[in-house]
Design a protein around this motif. Structure first.
Motif, PDB file in Angstrom:
ATOM      1  N   GLY A 144       5.571   5.528  -3.332  1.00 14.45           N
ATOM      2  CA  GLY A 144       6.884   5.165  -3.837  1.00 14.45           C
ATOM      3  C   GLY A 144       7.728   4.458  -2.792  1.00 14.45           C
ATOM      4  N   VAL A 145       8.895   3.984  -3.200  1.00 14.81           N
ATOM      5  CA  VAL A 145       9.715   3.167  -2.317  1.00 14.81           C
ATOM      6  C   VAL A 145      10.191   3.934  -1.089  1.00 14.81           C
ATOM      7  CG1 VAL A 145      11.904   3.673  -3.513  1.00 14.81           C
ATOM      8  CG2 VAL A 145      11.598   1.495  -2.279  1.00 14.81           C
ATOM      9  N   GLU A 146      10.383   5.248  -1.195  1.00 17.37           N
ATOM     10  CA  GLU A 146      10.848   6.015  -0.039  1.00 17.37           C
ATOM     11  C   GLU A 146       9.821   6.040   1.085  1.00 17.37           C
ATOM     12  OE1 GLU A 146      13.853   7.157   0.515  1.00 17.37           O
ATOM     13  OE2 GLU A 146      14.391   6.205  -1.379  1.00 17.37           O
ATOM     14  N   ALA A 147       8.566   5.763   0.737  1.00 13.00           N
ATOM     15  CA  ALA A 147       7.509   5.744   1.757  1.00 13.00           C
ATOM     16  C   ALA A 147       7.495   4.432   2.536  1.00 13.00           C
ATOM     17  CB  ALA A 147       6.144   5.968   1.099  1.00 13.00           C
ATOM     18  N   VAL A 148       8.176   3.433   2.015  1.00 12.74           N
ATOM     19  CA  VAL A 148       8.154   2.113   2.658  1.00 12.74           C
ATOM     20  C   VAL A 148       9.237   2.056   3.725  1.00 12.74           C
ATOM     21  CG1 VAL A 148       8.226  -0.387   2.296  1.00 12.74           C
ATOM     22  CG2 VAL A 148       7.362   1.112   0.478  1.00 12.74           C
ATOM     23  N   LYS A 149       8.862   2.416   4.945  1.00 11.31           N
ATOM     24  CA  LYS A 149       9.784   2.428   6.072  1.00 11.31           C
ATOM     25  C   LYS A 149       9.122   1.742   7.256  1.00 11.31           C
ATOM     26  CE  LYS A 149      12.102   6.627   4.502  1.00 11.31           C
ATOM     27  NZ  LYS A 149      12.451   8.028   4.805  1.00 11.31           N
ATOM     28  N   VAL A 150       9.946   1.255   8.146  1.00 14.95           N
ATOM     29  CA  VAL A 150       9.451   0.403   9.223  1.00 14.95           C
ATOM     30  C   VAL A 150       8.486   1.141  10.141  1.00 14.95           C
ATOM     31  CG1 VAL A 150      10.097  -1.009  11.208  1.00 14.95           C
ATOM     32  CG2 VAL A 150      11.500  -1.059   9.135  1.00 14.95           C
ATOM     33  N   MET A 151       8.835   2.339  10.585  1.00 16.48           N
ATOM     34  CA  MET A 151       7.973   3.045  11.534  1.00 16.48           C
ATOM     35  C   MET A 151       6.591   3.376  10.962  1.00 16.48           C
ATOM     36  SD  MET A 151       9.181   3.082  14.506  1.00 16.48           S
ATOM     37  CE  MET A 151       8.071   4.293  15.243  1.00 16.48           C
ATOM     38  N   LEU A 206      11.702  -5.107   1.135  1.00 15.59           N
ATOM     39  CA  LEU A 206      11.685  -4.623  -0.252  1.00 15.59           C
ATOM     40  C   LEU A 206      11.880  -5.772  -1.227  1.00 15.59           C
ATOM     41  CD1 LEU A 206      13.742  -1.305   0.057  1.00 15.59           C
ATOM     42  CD2 LEU A 206      11.257  -1.596   0.061  1.00 15.59           C
ATOM     43  N   ALA A 207      12.726  -6.717  -0.864  1.00 17.18           N
ATOM     44  CA  ALA A 207      12.921  -7.893  -1.713  1.00 17.18           C
ATOM     45  C   ALA A 207      11.626  -8.687  -1.829  1.00 17.18           C
ATOM     46  CB  ALA A 207      14.036  -8.771  -1.155  1.00 17.18           C
ATOM     47  N   GLY A 208      10.871  -8.720  -0.738  1.00 18.41           N
ATOM     48  CA  GLY A 208       9.582  -9.397  -0.765  1.00 18.41           C
ATOM     49  C   GLY A 208       8.607  -8.728  -1.705  1.00 18.41           C
ATOM     50  N   ASP A 248       0.831  -1.206   0.000  1.00 22.25           N
ATOM     51  CA  ASP A 248       0.000   0.000   0.000  1.00 22.25           C
ATOM     52  C   ASP A 248       0.864   1.254   0.000  1.00 22.25           C
ATOM     53  OD1 ASP A 248      -2.342  -1.481   0.004  1.00 22.25           O
ATOM     54  OD2 ASP A 248      -2.599  -1.386   2.184  1.00 22.25           O
ATOM     55  N   LEU A 249       1.897   1.271   0.828  1.00 21.90           N
ATOM     56  CA  LEU A 249       2.774   2.443   0.889  1.00 21.90           C
ATOM     57  C   LEU A 249       3.550   2.613  -0.410  1.00 21.90           C
ATOM     58  CD1 LEU A 249       4.211   2.274   4.534  1.00 21.90           C
ATOM     59  CD2 LEU A 249       2.340   3.681   3.671  1.00 21.90           C
TER      60      LEU A 249
END
Length: 205
Positions: A28-35, A59-61, A22-23
């Protein structure tokens, strides 16, 4: 019966991947962060590390999900039996208008991500070649000369990539109205009334 997870529930890998998806497609990828993921799921940051050693594994997933959804579906459609090339083209067209078969939002996100990630760009180039080869093989099975099979495969594939890259928006009825002409353009053969009827039955407006 109360099905609320226990206090110590950490989610599942698939749940974290769904949230990461969803993120990714939204920001985009920069939005995909753990917190942000943990906040989105209402889980602790440490719960993430129960399932993934680090962000790179997550990210690999996502890349694996993209390959298993989009590439695998495209290759499977190319290899599916079809009596005529027009019938085969209509089967490929199913992908472009059925998100459950080919996820255009994920495709766009991956292609955008690859612009800033050399390793992913290499993977994407290889994936594009795999898909183009599968389409070429489809034309070859229907007795097109090798050079023509390659050219038609690239015309078909690059048209759809263009749709995705330009984020073209069409209503289902608009897209369906163009499909018979696309089929003729891509393979030089119009679908029969029976083939077109079967296709339209799969995509009621």
């Amino acid at each position: 019966m109360d099905t609320k997870p226990d206090k110590g529930w950490r989610g599942t890998p698939e749940l974290w991947l769904d949230a990461a998806y969803d993120l990714l497609v939204e920001g985009g990828v920069e939005a995909v962060k753990v917190m942000p993921l943990a906040a989105k799921l209402g889980l602790s940051r440490t719960s993430f590390y129960w399932h993934f050693p680090d962000r790179e594994a997550l990210l690999a997933g996502l890349i694996t999900r993209w390959e298993s959804r989009n590439t695998a579906q495209l290759v499977a459609r190319c290899e599916a039996p079809a009596k005529t090339i027009a019938e085969a083209m209509l089967s490929i067209c199913d992908l472009w208008i059925t998100p459950a078969l080919f996820d255009s939002r994920l495709e766009f996100a991956i292609r955008t991500w690859a612009l800033t990630d050399p390793a992913l760009a290499t993977t994407l180039a290889a994936t594009d070649e795999t898909r183009t080869q599968a389409l070429t093989a489809l034309f070859l099975r229907h007795h097109f000369p090798a050079h023509e099979a390659d050219t038609r495969a690239r015309a078909l594939y690059l048209t759809q990539v263009g749709y995705i890259a330009m984020r073209t928006e069409e209503s289902l009825s608009q897209r369906l109205s163009r499909i018979p002409d696309y089929v003729l353009i891509f393979c030089g053969q119009s679908p029969t009334p029976a083939e077109l009827s079967a296709f339209q039955a799969r995509h009621p407006c």
